[in-house]
Design a protein around this motif. Structure first.
Motif, PDB file in Angstrom:
ATOM      1  N   GLU A   1      -6.527   7.091   1.221  1.00 36.16           N
ATOM      2  CA  GLU A   1      -7.207   8.376   1.332  1.00 36.16           C
ATOM      3  C   GLU A   1      -8.683   8.118   1.599  1.00 36.16           C
ATOM      4  OE1 GLU A   1      -8.022  12.402  -1.295  1.00 36.16           O
ATOM      5  OE2 GLU A   1      -6.599  10.919  -2.015  1.00 36.16           O
ATOM      6  N   SER A   2      -9.196   8.710   2.668  1.00 34.68           N
ATOM      7  CA  SER A   2     -10.603   8.558   3.044  1.00 34.68           C
ATOM      8  C   SER A   2     -11.261   9.928   3.146  1.00 34.68           C
ATOM      9  CB  SER A   2     -10.716   7.813   4.382  1.00 34.68           C
ATOM     10  OG  SER A   2     -10.172   6.534   4.296  1.00 34.68           O
ATOM     11  N   PRO A   3     -11.749  10.446   2.034  1.00 35.50           N
ATOM     12  CA  PRO A   3     -12.403  11.755   2.077  1.00 35.50           C
ATOM     13  C   PRO A   3     -13.631  11.725   2.982  1.00 35.50           C
ATOM     14  CG  PRO A   3     -12.011  11.041  -0.185  1.00 35.50           C
ATOM     15  CD  PRO A   3     -11.710   9.884   0.701  1.00 35.50           C
ATOM     16  N   GLU A   4     -13.890  12.825   3.663  1.00 31.26           N
ATOM     17  CA  GLU A   4     -15.021  12.898   4.585  1.00 31.26           C
ATOM     18  C   GLU A   4     -16.354  12.709   3.882  1.00 31.26           C
ATOM     19  OE1 GLU A   4     -15.047  16.223   7.241  1.00 31.26           O
ATOM     20  OE2 GLU A   4     -12.885  16.075   7.580  1.00 31.26           O
ATOM     21  N   ASP A   5     -16.455  13.153   2.634  1.00 29.41           N
ATOM     22  CA  ASP A   5     -17.725  13.085   1.912  1.00 29.41           C
ATOM     23  C   ASP A   5     -17.918  11.781   1.134  1.00 29.41           C
ATOM     24  OD1 ASP A   5     -15.692  13.686   0.128  1.00 29.41           O
ATOM     25  OD2 ASP A   5     -16.944  14.978  -1.106  1.00 29.41           O
ATOM     26  N   ALA A   6     -17.049  10.798   1.344  1.00 32.22           N
ATOM     27  CA  ALA A   6     -17.143   9.526   0.617  1.00 32.22           C
ATOM     28  C   ALA A   6     -17.212   8.363   1.600  1.00 32.22           C
ATOM     29  CB  ALA A   6     -15.941   9.349  -0.296  1.00 32.22           C
ATOM     30  N   ASP A   7     -17.939   7.342   1.194  1.00 32.71           N
ATOM     31  CA  ASP A   7     -17.961   6.107   1.968  1.00 32.71           C
ATOM     32  C   ASP A   7     -16.816   5.237   1.485  1.00 32.71           C
ATOM     33  OD1 ASP A   7     -20.258   6.863   3.317  1.00 32.71           O
ATOM     34  OD2 ASP A   7     -21.577   5.929   1.843  1.00 32.71           O
ATOM     35  N   GLY A   8     -15.888   4.922   2.362  1.00 32.25           N
ATOM     36  CA  GLY A   8     -14.799   4.048   1.996  1.00 32.25           C
ATOM     37  C   GLY A   8     -13.471   4.758   1.845  1.00 32.25           C
ATOM     38  N   THR A   9     -12.550   4.033   1.243  1.00 34.74           N
ATOM     39  CA  THR A   9     -11.166   4.486   1.147  1.00 34.74           C
ATOM     40  C   THR A   9     -10.644   4.272  -0.261  1.00 34.74           C
ATOM     41  OG1 THR A   9     -10.815   3.845   3.444  1.00 34.74           O
ATOM     42  CG2 THR A   9      -8.840   4.129   2.104  1.00 34.74           C
ATOM     43  N   ASN A  10      -9.903   5.247  -0.761  1.00 32.07           N
ATOM     44  CA  ASN A  10      -9.177   5.073  -2.010  1.00 32.07           C
ATOM     45  C   ASN A  10      -7.815   4.524  -1.645  1.00 32.07           C
ATOM     46  OD1 ASN A  10      -7.097   6.506  -4.108  1.00 32.07           O
ATOM     47  ND2 ASN A  10      -8.950   5.742  -5.065  1.00 32.07           N
ATOM     48  N   VAL A  11      -7.439   3.412  -2.285  1.00 33.55           N
ATOM     49  CA  VAL A  11      -6.194   2.716  -1.971  1.00 33.55           C
ATOM     50  C   VAL A  11      -5.303   2.740  -3.193  1.00 33.55           C
ATOM     51  CG1 VAL A  11      -5.178   0.553  -1.161  1.00 33.55           C
ATOM     52  CG2 VAL A  11      -7.500   1.184  -0.450  1.00 33.55           C
ATOM     53  N   ARG A  12      -4.065   3.156  -2.994  1.00 31.49           N
ATOM     54  CA  ARG A  12      -3.063   3.109  -4.057  1.00 31.49           C
ATOM     55  C   ARG A  12      -2.043   2.051  -3.661  1.00 31.49           C
ATOM     56  NH1 ARG A  12      -4.175   8.424  -3.159  1.00 31.49           N
ATOM     57  NH2 ARG A  12      -5.465   9.353  -4.775  1.00 31.49           N
ATOM     58  N   ILE A  13      -1.878   1.075  -4.548  1.00 29.69           N
ATOM     59  CA  ILE A  13      -0.998  -0.063  -4.281  1.00 29.69           C
ATOM     60  C   ILE A  13       0.168  -0.014  -5.255  1.00 29.69           C
ATOM     61  CG2 ILE A  13      -0.834  -2.587  -4.236  1.00 29.69           C
ATOM     62  CD1 ILE A  13      -3.964  -2.523  -3.824  1.00 29.69           C
ATOM     63  N   ALA A  14       1.382   0.077  -4.722  1.00 30.22           N
ATOM     64  CA  ALA A  14       2.575   0.021  -5.561  1.00 30.22           C
ATOM     65  C   ALA A  14       2.771  -1.420  -5.996  1.00 30.22           C
ATOM     66  CB  ALA A  14       3.795   0.516  -4.785  1.00 30.22           C
ATOM     67  N   ALA A  15       2.809  -1.621  -7.308  1.00 26.39           N
ATOM     68  CA  ALA A  15       2.893  -2.961  -7.885  1.00 26.39           C
ATOM     69  C   ALA A  15       4.167  -3.056  -8.699  1.00 26.39           C
ATOM     70  CB  ALA A  15       1.668  -3.230  -8.754  1.00 26.39           C
TER      71      ALA A  15
ATOM     72  N   ILE B   1       0.856  -1.177   0.000  1.00 29.50           N
ATOM     73  CA  ILE B   1       0.000   0.000   0.000  1.00 29.50           C
ATOM     74  C   ILE B   1       0.893   1.228   0.000  1.00 29.50           C
ATOM     75  CG2 ILE B   1      -1.668   1.349   1.332  1.00 29.50           C
ATOM     76  CD1 ILE B   1      -2.925  -1.309   2.189  1.00 29.50           C
ATOM     77  N   ASP B   2       0.676   2.073  -0.981  1.00 20.82           N
ATOM     78  CA  ASP B   2       1.466   3.288  -1.149  1.00 20.82           C
ATOM     79  C   ASP B   2       0.778   4.477  -0.482  1.00 20.82           C
ATOM     80  OD1 ASP B   2       3.798   4.527  -2.435  1.00 20.82           O
ATOM     81  OD2 ASP B   2       2.309   5.586  -3.657  1.00 20.82           O
ATOM     82  N   GLU B   3      -0.566   4.491  -0.555  1.00 19.83           N
ATOM     83  CA  GLU B   3      -1.305   5.608   0.020  1.00 19.83           C
ATOM     84  C   GLU B   3      -2.756   5.204   0.261  1.00 19.83           C
ATOM     85  OE1 GLU B   3      -2.371  10.253  -1.088  1.00 19.83           O
ATOM     86  OE2 GLU B   3      -0.952   9.148  -2.337  1.00 19.83           O
TER      87      GLU B   3
END
Length: 127
Positions: free
Chosen positions: A81-95, A77-79
């Motif tokens: 991000e869980s914006p307050e106005d969104a349900d869930g998390t954006n995940v950036r995976i270094a591959a 996992i590189d980063e």
């Protein structure tokens, strides 16, 4: 590339690897993979660019991502991000792996994380 969808494991993985190579050869901004949904829920997708996989996850899906990464030491996992106005998390995976290994991970991600059936259909939506 001449085909843009597949619905069984080996052809999907070949499709993903071919799309990754085409994305790199074309030096496009990103590669997008979308999947068919089995019900009215959101349809899983991912983007790939510069060795980074980008996905959106619920909390349960994020736990499954972390579990899947145990099988792929070249991925991390590189980063998050869980914006307050969104349900869930954006995940950036270094591959950091060859296209075939990334393709294998992508296929397993859709099945293990997003709980797609073994015969799920995936499309290359953008290269």
């Amino acid at each position: 590339m001449t085909r843009f969808d597949a619905a069984t494991e080996e052809p999907r993985r070949e499709l993903f690897a071919d799309a990754i190579r085409a994305h790199e050869e074309r030096e496009s901004a990103f590669l997008t993979v979308e999947t068919e949904t089995q019900d009215e829920e959101r349809s899983p997708w991912l983007q790939f660019a510069e060795g980074i996989l980008n996905v959106d996850c619920t909390d349960d899906e994020l736990d499954r991502v972390k579990e899947l990464l145990n099988d792929y030491p070249a991925f991390r996992i590189d980063e998050l991000e869980s914006p307050e106005d969104a349900d869930g998390t954006n995940v950036r995976i270094a591959a950091r792996a060859d296209p075939e290994r990334v393709a294998e991970f992508v296929d397993r991600l859709f099945i293990a994380v997003y709980e797609q059936p073994a015969d799920y259909r995936a499309w290359i939506a953008a290269i």
